[in-house]
Design a protein around this motif. Sequence first.
Motif, PDB file in Angstrom:
ATOM      1  N   ILE A 152       9.546  18.082   7.149  1.00 49.10           N
ATOM      2  CA  ILE A 152       9.137  17.697   5.801  1.00 49.10           C
ATOM      3  C   ILE A 152       7.610  17.645   5.707  1.00 49.10           C
ATOM      4  O   ILE A 152       6.910  17.503   6.704  1.00 49.10           O
ATOM      5  N   ARG A 153       7.120  17.761   4.473  1.00 52.65           N
ATOM      6  CA  ARG A 153       5.754  17.418   4.144  1.00 52.65           C
ATOM      7  C   ARG A 153       5.791  16.091   3.392  1.00 52.65           C
ATOM      8  O   ARG A 153       6.695  15.850   2.594  1.00 52.65           O
ATOM      9  N   ALA A 154       4.827  15.224   3.677  1.00 43.81           N
ATOM     10  CA  ALA A 154       4.846  13.886   3.093  1.00 43.81           C
ATOM     11  C   ALA A 154       3.472  13.504   2.575  1.00 43.81           C
ATOM     12  O   ALA A 154       2.445  14.001   3.043  1.00 43.81           O
ATOM     13  N   TRP A 155       3.505  12.605   1.583  1.00 41.52           N
ATOM     14  CA  TRP A 155       2.277  12.014   1.067  1.00 41.52           C
ATOM     15  C   TRP A 155       2.038  10.690   1.770  1.00 41.52           C
ATOM     16  O   TRP A 155       2.943   9.876   1.904  1.00 41.52           O
ATOM     17  N   PHE A 156       0.830  10.470   2.249  1.00 42.17           N
ATOM     18  CA  PHE A 156       0.446   9.230   2.919  1.00 42.17           C
ATOM     19  C   PHE A 156      -0.563   8.497   2.041  1.00 42.17           C
ATOM     20  O   PHE A 156      -1.554   9.075   1.586  1.00 42.17           O
ATOM     21  N   GLY A 157      -0.316   7.218   1.809  1.00 43.90           N
ATOM     22  CA  GLY A 157      -1.243   6.423   1.020  1.00 43.90           C
ATOM     23  C   GLY A 157      -0.971   4.951   1.224  1.00 43.90           C
ATOM     24  O   GLY A 157      -0.323   4.540   2.197  1.00 43.90           O
ATOM     25  N   SER A 158      -1.457   4.141   0.299  1.00 43.05           N
ATOM     26  CA  SER A 158      -1.224   2.697   0.381  1.00 43.05           C
ATOM     27  C   SER A 158      -1.346   2.095  -0.999  1.00 43.05           C
ATOM     28  O   SER A 158      -1.956   2.672  -1.907  1.00 43.05           O
ATOM     29  N   ALA A 159      -0.742   0.923  -1.158  1.00 46.79           N
ATOM     30  CA  ALA A 159      -0.855   0.142  -2.383  1.00 46.79           C
ATOM     31  C   ALA A 159      -0.872  -1.319  -1.971  1.00 46.79           C
ATOM     32  O   ALA A 159      -0.004  -1.759  -1.209  1.00 46.79           O
ATOM     33  N   ALA A 160      -1.859  -2.061  -2.430  1.00 50.60           N
ATOM     34  CA  ALA A 160      -2.009  -3.468  -2.060  1.00 50.60           C
ATOM     35  C   ALA A 160      -2.016  -3.627  -0.537  1.00 50.60           C
ATOM     36  O   ALA A 160      -1.404  -4.553   0.004  1.00 50.60           O
ATOM     37  N   ASN A 161      -2.691  -2.697   0.134  1.00 51.82           N
ATOM     38  CA  ASN A 161      -2.811  -2.696   1.590  1.00 51.82           C
ATOM     39  C   ASN A 161      -1.481  -2.501   2.308  1.00 51.82           C
ATOM     40  O   ASN A 161      -1.354  -2.845   3.494  1.00 51.82           O
ATOM     41  N   VAL A 162      -0.489  -1.979   1.611  1.00 49.55           N
ATOM     42  CA  VAL A 162       0.815  -1.679   2.212  1.00 49.55           C
ATOM     43  C   VAL A 162       0.904  -0.168   2.410  1.00 49.55           C
ATOM     44  O   VAL A 162       0.721   0.598   1.464  1.00 49.55           O
ATOM     45  N   PRO A 163       1.181   0.288   3.644  1.00 48.43           N
ATOM     46  CA  PRO A 163       1.268   1.732   3.870  1.00 48.43           C
ATOM     47  C   PRO A 163       2.470   2.340   3.175  1.00 48.43           C
ATOM     48  O   PRO A 163       3.546   1.747   3.121  1.00 48.43           O
ATOM     49  N   LEU A 164       2.289   3.533   2.633  1.00 50.02           N
ATOM     50  CA  LEU A 164       3.360   4.250   1.952  1.00 50.02           C
ATOM     51  C   LEU A 164       3.439   5.663   2.515  1.00 50.02           C
ATOM     52  O   LEU A 164       2.422   6.338   2.673  1.00 50.02           O
ATOM     53  N   ILE A 165       4.662   6.097   2.797  1.00 54.51           N
ATOM     54  CA  ILE A 165       4.907   7.453   3.261  1.00 54.51           C
ATOM     55  C   ILE A 165       6.028   8.011   2.401  1.00 54.51           C
ATOM     56  O   ILE A 165       7.165   7.537   2.463  1.00 54.51           O
ATOM     57  N   VAL A 166       5.700   9.005   1.589  1.00 53.07           N
ATOM     58  CA  VAL A 166       6.666   9.532   0.620  1.00 53.07           C
ATOM     59  C   VAL A 166       6.923  11.009   0.919  1.00 53.07           C
ATOM     60  O   VAL A 166       6.018  11.834   0.801  1.00 53.07           O
ATOM     61  N   PRO A 167       8.148  11.365   1.330  1.00 60.15           N
ATOM     62  CA  PRO A 167       8.471  12.790   1.503  1.00 60.15           C
ATOM     63  C   PRO A 167       8.336  13.513   0.166  1.00 60.15           C
ATOM     64  O   PRO A 167       8.839  13.035  -0.859  1.00 60.15           O
ATOM     65  N   ILE A 168       7.669  14.660   0.167  1.00 66.36           N
ATOM     66  CA  ILE A 168       7.481  15.382  -1.090  1.00 66.36           C
ATOM     67  C   ILE A 168       8.144  16.754  -1.089  1.00 66.36           C
ATOM     68  O   ILE A 168       8.418  17.307  -2.152  1.00 66.36           O
TER      69      ILE A 168
END
Length: 261
Positions: A237-253
């Motif tokens: 998979i390819r995924a988006w890596f980011g964060s919100a309110a200092n919480v890591p987020l990994i979203v498969p795109i």
Amino acid sequence: MVSLATKSLVVRRAGVDVVEQVSFSADGGALIGIVGPNGAGKSTLVQALLGLVASTGDILLDGQPLGRRSRAQIARTIAYLPQGQSLHWPLSVDRLVALGRLPHLAPLSRITTEDRAAVDRAMATADVRALATRTATELSGGERARVLLARALAVEAPALIVDEPLASLDPAHQMRVMEILRDQATRGVLVVAVLHDLSLAARYCDRLMMIDRGRLVADGTPDAVLTPERLRETYGIRAWFGSAANVPLIVPIARATSRHD
């Protein structure tokens, strides 16, 4: 604190190595996530750690070979929540959770005040006290998952292995379960959890072990293990890596057209 280690662990099924040369060590006070694609060997690995499937190589519990321990000793030391467990007997929830105390009971003995207190603590932690008198077989999938977690917590073992504990849970209860596992680790318990939600794994786990085709392909902190290249190579998979309110987020795109794209 408890310790658990393997060296060159192999599990063969139908002539195929489904766990291949896995070596690691872990001590109490950590929440370790096991991640990897479907069919990678994650559940087989944790079953081997409990001596539930035949294996070769070494499994050491507190520095001693697992095979030297009785089933009761292992059950008192490592509480286990399997994935997708079915309920067949119409027990009340409180009686089902009380089964977690069986490793501590002598044959034909009755549950003690101390056992009852452990059951009450587990039900409170898993937020299932309100379900105490309900028949377990009549619960929803999410309610059943929380009750079975309570049963594992009732053992009050120094190690806890949970296989896909977030299945059937809504987002709020998924986070609650991860908070429970995090709290258990803070209290000194060795917690090993098979997980599929990569964002929750990155957020709550101290360490991740990534399994692919039976092999341990990565072992380290979440940010070291969950990289774009490794998700492409392991999950395809390819995924988006980011964060919100200092919480890591990994979203498969998207699915990669190949594991090497």
